[in-house]
Design a protein around this motif. Structure first.
Motif, PDB file in Angstrom:
ATOM      1  N   ALA A  82     -26.893   4.415  54.655  1.00 53.57           N
ATOM      2  CA  ALA A  82     -27.116   4.446  56.099  1.00 53.57           C
ATOM      3  C   ALA A  82     -27.034   3.048  56.687  1.00 53.57           C
ATOM      4  O   ALA A  82     -26.545   2.857  57.805  1.00 53.57           O
ATOM      5  N   GLU A  86     -24.781   2.264  60.002  1.00 55.77           N
ATOM      6  CA  GLU A  86     -25.563   1.905  61.185  1.00 55.77           C
ATOM      7  C   GLU A  86     -25.273   0.465  61.606  1.00 55.77           C
ATOM      8  O   GLU A  86     -25.150   0.167  62.797  1.00 55.77           O
ATOM      9  N   ALA A  96     -24.466   7.675  63.824  1.00 58.59           N
ATOM     10  CA  ALA A  96     -23.819   6.788  62.856  1.00 58.59           C
ATOM     11  C   ALA A  96     -24.010   7.295  61.427  1.00 58.59           C
ATOM     12  O   ALA A  96     -23.032   7.493  60.683  1.00 58.59           O
ATOM     13  N   GLU A  97     -25.261   7.517  61.043  1.00 61.76           N
ATOM     14  CA  GLU A  97     -25.537   7.932  59.666  1.00 61.76           C
ATOM     15  C   GLU A  97     -24.875   9.264  59.332  1.00 61.76           C
ATOM     16  O   GLU A  97     -24.277   9.435  58.268  1.00 61.76           O
ATOM     17  N   TRP A 110     -22.022  -5.827  59.410  1.00 61.51           N
ATOM     18  CA  TRP A 110     -22.144  -5.045  58.176  1.00 61.51           C
ATOM     19  C   TRP A 110     -22.508  -5.957  57.009  1.00 61.51           C
ATOM     20  O   TRP A 110     -23.482  -5.688  56.274  1.00 61.51           O
ATOM     21  N   ARG A 115     -31.673   4.756  70.887  1.00 54.28           N
ATOM     22  CA  ARG A 115     -31.507   4.137  69.570  1.00 54.28           C
ATOM     23  C   ARG A 115     -31.529   5.191  68.468  1.00 54.28           C
ATOM     24  O   ARG A 115     -30.678   5.194  67.563  1.00 54.28           O
ATOM     25  N   HIS A 164     -31.372  -2.684  55.348  1.00 53.05           N
ATOM     26  CA  HIS A 164     -31.779  -1.306  55.606  1.00 53.05           C
ATOM     27  C   HIS A 164     -32.322  -0.683  54.322  1.00 53.05           C
ATOM     28  O   HIS A 164     -31.825  -0.974  53.231  1.00 53.05           O
ATOM     29  N   LEU A 180     -29.693  -2.007  66.592  1.00 55.51           N
ATOM     30  CA  LEU A 180     -30.328  -0.822  66.040  1.00 55.51           C
ATOM     31  C   LEU A 180     -31.431  -1.268  65.085  1.00 55.51           C
ATOM     32  O   LEU A 180     -31.600  -2.452  64.826  1.00 55.51           O
ATOM     33  N   SER A 209     -19.776   6.150  52.716  1.00 55.10           N
ATOM     34  CA  SER A 209     -20.367   5.216  53.675  1.00 55.10           C
ATOM     35  C   SER A 209     -19.513   3.963  53.809  1.00 55.10           C
ATOM     36  O   SER A 209     -19.362   3.424  54.917  1.00 55.10           O
ATOM     37  N   GLU A 261     -28.396   5.981  65.991  1.00 52.11           N
ATOM     38  CA  GLU A 261     -28.565   5.827  64.546  1.00 52.11           C
ATOM     39  C   GLU A 261     -28.233   7.126  63.814  1.00 52.11           C
ATOM     40  O   GLU A 261     -27.595   7.109  62.753  1.00 52.11           O
ATOM     41  N   SER A 262     -28.650   8.262  64.377  1.00 53.55           N
ATOM     42  CA  SER A 262     -28.347   9.545  63.751  1.00 53.55           C
ATOM     43  C   SER A 262     -26.858   9.836  63.784  1.00 53.55           C
ATOM     44  O   SER A 262     -26.283  10.312  62.792  1.00 53.55           O
ATOM     45  N   ALA A 304     -23.606  -0.630  65.110  1.00 52.71           N
ATOM     46  CA  ALA A 304     -24.258  -1.632  65.958  1.00 52.71           C
ATOM     47  C   ALA A 304     -23.277  -2.727  66.337  1.00 52.71           C
ATOM     48  O   ALA A 304     -23.200  -3.151  67.502  1.00 52.71           O
TER      49      ALA A 304
END
Length: 323
Positions: A249, A253, A154-155, A237, A147, A244, A264, A215, A151-152, A257
């Protein structure tokens, strides 16, 4: 000797060519192993922090203004000096883009984590994961490692690939350098804690603002690059991104997901401080295989962003400083 500055390459085309070349250099070479300019900027930022630090927002504003403003001024000077030499301007743009992009290095780090997990070496995976995330990793399970890595990916696909390309297309070398300066300052000072709660406020807010367009483009491209799940990606989304703590992010993320069909978010620990984050997505818990799936998706998103931003740069009229 005649000056090589022919009219065949407009300022917009020079910018577009430079962005494309810089993106290709990042894909082929990754970050420089030594003498990385971003590392040098970090040393400079740390030195200035020692001189101007006080537990006040105004000092943080000064720190950011000098460094990010200086980076923009350096880029502006480079563009003025190459105004009559479009090929040289394209070359300078390519160097700047290569310096600020980080997609290939992100990919390498994520795949290294996956390799350790695949070899059942969770201790090594947890240690390597510290190159990607700021959370405590010592007690993470296999699924939690996956996870964190996803996440990293994605961001940072947004932060280190899409957003700098956007600013490169819109503002050229000054945009590339100023964006990367702000992003680096946010990583250094823009987080919660006794030292940086006030001093790091300016860096965090500036980074939030500069990452807004990148983003959102990253979220749209994530859906476009995973067409089989595009509708679900956009739905996740719209529903989950706002939950979040980061306005940027959360977008990418949540999009990852939805595209990967996983969940996530959840509980993270930072220096002993426990943070409960909302869950993003409706799918299953991540597995190590999802790290490689995320890397492949990020690769497609980065390539799509390079295509979109080079087209925008080429089509966008740019005021010439040739007089």
């Amino acid at each position: 000797m005649p000056e090589f500055s022919g009219p065949e390459l407009s300022p917009g085309l020079a910018r577009a060519a430079g962005l494309a070349a810089g993106f290709a250099a990042d894909r082929l070479l990754g970050d420089p192993r030594r003498w990385h300019p971003v590392a040098g900027f970090g040393v400079l930022a740390a030195g200035l922090e020692r001189r101007v630090y006080a537990d006040r927002r105004t000092r943080g504003v000064l720190h950011v203004a000098v460094l990010a403003g200086g980076a923009a001024a350096l880029g502006g000077t480079a563009e003025r000096l190459t105004a009559r030499r479009p090929l040289l301007r394209a070359f300078v743009t390519a160097l700047a883009a290569w310096a600020v992009l980080g997609g290939r290095s992100l990919e390498r780090e994520a795949l290294a984590v996956h390799r350790h997990v695949a070899e059942s070496d969770l201790a090594a995976a947890r240690q390597r994961l510290t190159h990607l995330v700021g959370r405590d990793t010592a007690e993470l399970s296999e699924s939690e490692i996956a996870r964190a890595a996803v996440e990293s990916v994605a961001e940072n696909t947004s932060d280190a690939v899409v957003a700098p390309l956007v600013w490169g297309a819109l503002a050229g070398v000054p945009g590339l350098l100023a964006y990367r300066a702000a992003n680096t300052l946010d990583a250094m000072t823009g987080h919660h804690g006794a030292r940086y709660e006030r001093f790091g406020w300016a860096a965090a807010r500036l980074d939030d603002v500069l990452n807004l367009p990148g983003s959102r483009l990253a979220g749209l491209l994530t859906a476009a690059c995973a067409p089989a799940t595009a509708r679900g990606t956009l739905a996740v989304w719209r529903r989950d991104a706002r939950r979040h703590p980061s306005p940027n992010a959360g977008v990418v993320e949540a999009a990852f997901a939805g595209a990967l069909g996983i969940r996530l978010g959840g509980t993270n620990t930072y220096g002993g401080r426990v943070e409960h984050r909302a869950v993003l997505g409706d799918g299953r818990d991540p597995t190590p295989a999802d790290i490689t799936r995320a890397v492949r998706l990020a690769r497609r998103v980065g390539a799509a962003a390079a295509l979109v931003t080079t087209v925008v740069a080429a089509a966008r009229p740019i005021a010439s400083s040739q007089r």
